[in-house]
Design an enzyme around this catalytic site. Structure first.
Site, PDB file in Angstrom:
ATOM      1  N   ARG A  83      13.940  -3.769   7.603  1.00  0.00           N
ATOM      2  CA  ARG A  83      12.582  -4.213   7.910  1.00  0.00           C
ATOM      3  C   ARG A  83      12.064  -4.933   6.680  1.00  0.00           C
ATOM      4  O   ARG A  83      11.999  -4.360   5.583  1.00  0.00           O
ATOM      5  CB  ARG A  83      11.701  -3.032   8.283  1.00  0.00           C
ATOM      6  CG  ARG A  83      10.270  -3.402   8.705  1.00  0.00           C
ATOM      7  CD  ARG A  83       9.566  -2.170   9.270  1.00  0.00           C
ATOM      8  NE  ARG A  83       8.192  -2.406   9.660  1.00  0.00           N
ATOM      9  CZ  ARG A  83       7.133  -2.056   8.930  1.00  0.00           C
ATOM     10  NH1 ARG A  83       7.300  -1.460   7.745  1.00  0.00           N
ATOM     11  NH2 ARG A  83       5.907  -2.293   9.362  1.00  0.00           N
ATOM     12  N   GLU A 161       0.753  -1.535  10.162  1.00  0.00           N
ATOM     13  CA  GLU A 161      -0.359  -0.561  10.141  1.00  0.00           C
ATOM     14  C   GLU A 161      -1.708  -1.244  10.364  1.00  0.00           C
ATOM     15  O   GLU A 161      -2.581  -1.244   9.482  1.00  0.00           O
ATOM     16  CB  GLU A 161      -0.331   0.198   8.811  1.00  0.00           C
ATOM     17  CG  GLU A 161       0.987   0.908   8.581  1.00  0.00           C
ATOM     18  CD  GLU A 161       1.080   1.642   7.259  1.00  0.00           C
ATOM     19  OE1 GLU A 161       0.105   1.606   6.475  1.00  0.00           O
ATOM     20  OE2 GLU A 161       2.136   2.251   6.981  1.00  0.00           O
ATOM     21  N   TYR A 229       4.379  10.058   7.663  1.00  0.00           N
ATOM     22  CA  TYR A 229       4.160  10.558   6.312  1.00  0.00           C
ATOM     23  C   TYR A 229       3.485  11.927   6.419  1.00  0.00           C
ATOM     24  O   TYR A 229       3.955  12.788   7.150  1.00  0.00           O
ATOM     25  CB  TYR A 229       3.360   9.539   5.495  1.00  0.00           C
ATOM     26  CG  TYR A 229       4.131   8.259   5.245  1.00  0.00           C
ATOM     27  CD1 TYR A 229       5.138   8.215   4.288  1.00  0.00           C
ATOM     28  CD2 TYR A 229       3.858   7.100   5.973  1.00  0.00           C
ATOM     29  CE1 TYR A 229       5.867   7.049   4.052  1.00  0.00           C
ATOM     30  CE2 TYR A 229       4.581   5.930   5.752  1.00  0.00           C
ATOM     31  CZ  TYR A 229       5.581   5.912   4.787  1.00  0.00           C
ATOM     32  OH  TYR A 229       6.301   4.760   4.565  1.00  0.00           O
ATOM     33  N   GLU A 256       8.601   3.582   9.494  1.00  0.00           N
ATOM     34  CA  GLU A 256       8.528   3.982   8.094  1.00  0.00           C
ATOM     35  C   GLU A 256       8.488   5.500   8.026  1.00  0.00           C
ATOM     36  O   GLU A 256       7.908   6.149   8.892  1.00  0.00           O
ATOM     37  CB  GLU A 256       7.258   3.457   7.403  1.00  0.00           C
ATOM     38  CG  GLU A 256       7.205   1.991   7.107  1.00  0.00           C
ATOM     39  CD  GLU A 256       5.951   1.627   6.311  1.00  0.00           C
ATOM     40  OE1 GLU A 256       5.383   2.536   5.652  1.00  0.00           O
ATOM     41  OE2 GLU A 256       5.539   0.460   6.350  1.00  0.00           O
ATOM     42  N   TRP A 285      11.253   4.120   4.169  1.00  0.00           N
ATOM     43  CA  TRP A 285      10.489   3.380   3.158  1.00  0.00           C
ATOM     44  C   TRP A 285      10.857   3.928   1.782  1.00  0.00           C
ATOM     45  O   TRP A 285      10.719   5.118   1.550  1.00  0.00           O
ATOM     46  CB  TRP A 285       8.989   3.548   3.395  1.00  0.00           C
ATOM     47  CG  TRP A 285       8.210   2.665   2.469  1.00  0.00           C
ATOM     48  CD1 TRP A 285       7.826   2.954   1.195  1.00  0.00           C
ATOM     49  CD2 TRP A 285       7.763   1.334   2.738  1.00  0.00           C
ATOM     50  NE1 TRP A 285       7.161   1.887   0.650  1.00  0.00           N
ATOM     51  CE2 TRP A 285       7.114   0.880   1.585  1.00  0.00           C
ATOM     52  CE3 TRP A 285       7.854   0.476   3.836  1.00  0.00           C
ATOM     53  CZ2 TRP A 285       6.545  -0.391   1.493  1.00  0.00           C
ATOM     54  CZ3 TRP A 285       7.293  -0.776   3.750  1.00  0.00           C
ATOM     55  CH2 TRP A 285       6.641  -1.200   2.595  1.00  0.00           C
TER      56      TRP A 285
END
Length: 446
Positions: A83, A161, A229, A256, A285
């Protein structure tokens, strides 16, 4: 419900300071021939073969000179996709048509599927200077010549995002409009759309509106991307979110994720195990160059592939990691359509106990030519869930199960066989599946 702030993609910024009618059969065939396409909730490549992303993110727009070597290194470590961070010029130096074309060329030279993303939308509504999704579409239109005709190799990630934690309710209408504009402009690529809330969708805006967004795409060729995350710090949260898409046959990838983060500690082991179990893609990521306090998310120290960090070693070498699970897209390997065979037979033996069982499966090639590469499909008759497998990769979507080979079981000689097994939980009996198909050919049961 956890509410978090910016993700790693946002922290990296510090280094740079109405449903349409379904497509006709002819249209679907044309789309399939053009490149990547979605079918029954799965991402297929231009040859009609299942493709599961196993790759990482690379911050090209801030490190353009690093990209040629970075892509070589990422490929050498086993990735099948990358990516690539691009800028529309709203916050950083714009990556123009020539630069985007060069990136695509380098991805292809390294046999990597290229997921291109416009990064300036990060945290719109909360991040000063962030671009709108409409402005991201303007960017894609301006560089269309760089990706036109590359549908076999390129996925267009419209905007990274695209909302922070403010104004995220506009995600649904704005995403629909973005898809419509790109389709009207002739973009036939698979489109990828990121979740709001700095990509983490704690508000469930993407999750709860994904069906209508997907239905709005006249090509039915949109993939959803969740960034995992701190919101996803338990296995239960990871599994629940992804399974809600799989159960609705909506395509989803983890675009990610990291092994740690300032907003909480994501459960990277659960993310990698769950995506592997469900046959879903992931893109970690990130390769190198992180700043803003999340330097620990670098996989390679100073872009040096010989100096992998603990996160890099986990990503590439760990359980359910890239080296173990990545398979190159058949558009590069020359695989074409999955080979057909003359005839086959399948033996399926069960050793069960209360609440679970092991299945031993033998696939025999009763034809006259060897089968190079195979795909066995069947459906469970009850409520069974695959937990682990050996000598094959076994994925499940609802009741549908698919087994594909490991490198050492990839060939079935004429008159020969391969065997594999799996462990599953069960609440509805351990009956033998009603039928089996090998590369599209119905097999006898033995």
């Amino acid at each position: 419900m956890k509410k978090r702030l910016a993700t790693a993609a946002g922290a990296l910024l510090a280094v740079a300071a109405s449903v349409l009618a379904a497509p006709s059969a002819a249209q679907a065939k044309e789309t399939a021939a053009a490149g990547f396409h979605v079918s029954d909730g799965r991402l297929l490549d231009a040859n009609g073969n299942n493709f599961v992303m196993r790759g990482v993110n690379h911050a090209h727009t801030w490190y353009t000179s690093r990209t040629p070597q970075a892509l070589k290194d990422i490929k050498a470590l086993g990735a099948n996709s990358v990516r690539v961070v691009l800028s529309s010029g709203h916050r950083w130096t714009r990556n123009d048509t020539a630069d985007v074309a060069a990136v695509v060329s380098q991805c292809k030279a390294n046999r990597l599927v290229c997921v291109l993303e416009a990064h300036d939308t990060t945290g719109y509504g909360e991040q000063s200077g962030a671009a709108t999704l409409a402005q991201a579409v303007d960017y894609w239109l301006s560089v269309q010549d760089a990706v036109k005709g590359q549908e076999k190799y390129v996925v267009v990630n419209i905007g990274n995002e695209p909302y922070g934690n403010t104004g995220h309710s506009a995600w649904t209408s704005d995403t629909k409009n973005a898809i419509a504009r790109l389709r009207n402009a002739g973009f036939d690529h698979t489109l990828m759309v990121d979740a709001p809330n700095w990509g983490q969708d704690w508000s469930f805006t993407m999750r709860d509106n994904a069906e209508q967004v997907f239905a709005t795409d006249p090509d039915r060729n949109t993939v959803f991307s969740i960034h995992m995350y701190g919101v996803f710090d338990t296995s239960a949260e990871v599994s629940d979110y992804l399974n809600r898409f799989v159960s609705k046959k909506l395509p989803i990838v983890v675009g990610e994720f990291g092994n740690d983060h300032s907003d909480g500690n994501p459960d990277e082991d659960a993310i990698m195990a769950t995506t592997q179990r469900l046959g879903l893609g992931y893109l970690g990521w990130s390769w190198s160059g992180n700043g803003g306090g999340v330097e620990y998310l670098d996989m390679a120290t100073g872009f040096d592939a010989s100096q992998l960090t603990p996160w890099g070693r986990r990503m590439f070498d760990g359980a359910n990691g890239i080296k173990q699970t990545s398979r190159e897209a058949s558009v590069f390997s020359g695989g074409g359509q999955t080979p057909t065979i003359g005839s086959c037979a399948v033996s399926y033996r069960v050793n069960g106990w209360g609440g679970g069982f092991n299945a031993d499966v033998t696939v025999r090639n009763t034809g006259t030519a060897a089968v190079q590469g195979w795909q066995l499909d069947f459906a469970f008759g009850g409520e069974q869930t695959v937990k682990s497998a050996w000598n094959a990769k076994v994925t499940q979507s609802g009741k549908q199960v698919r087994a594909t080979p490991e490198p050492w079981t990839g060939t079935i000689p004429a008159g020969g066989s391969v065997s594999f097994g799996f462990n599953a939980s069960s609440t509805g009996g351990d009956t033998v599946p009603a039928s089996f198909t090998l590369n599209g050919t119905t097999c006898a049961k033995s």
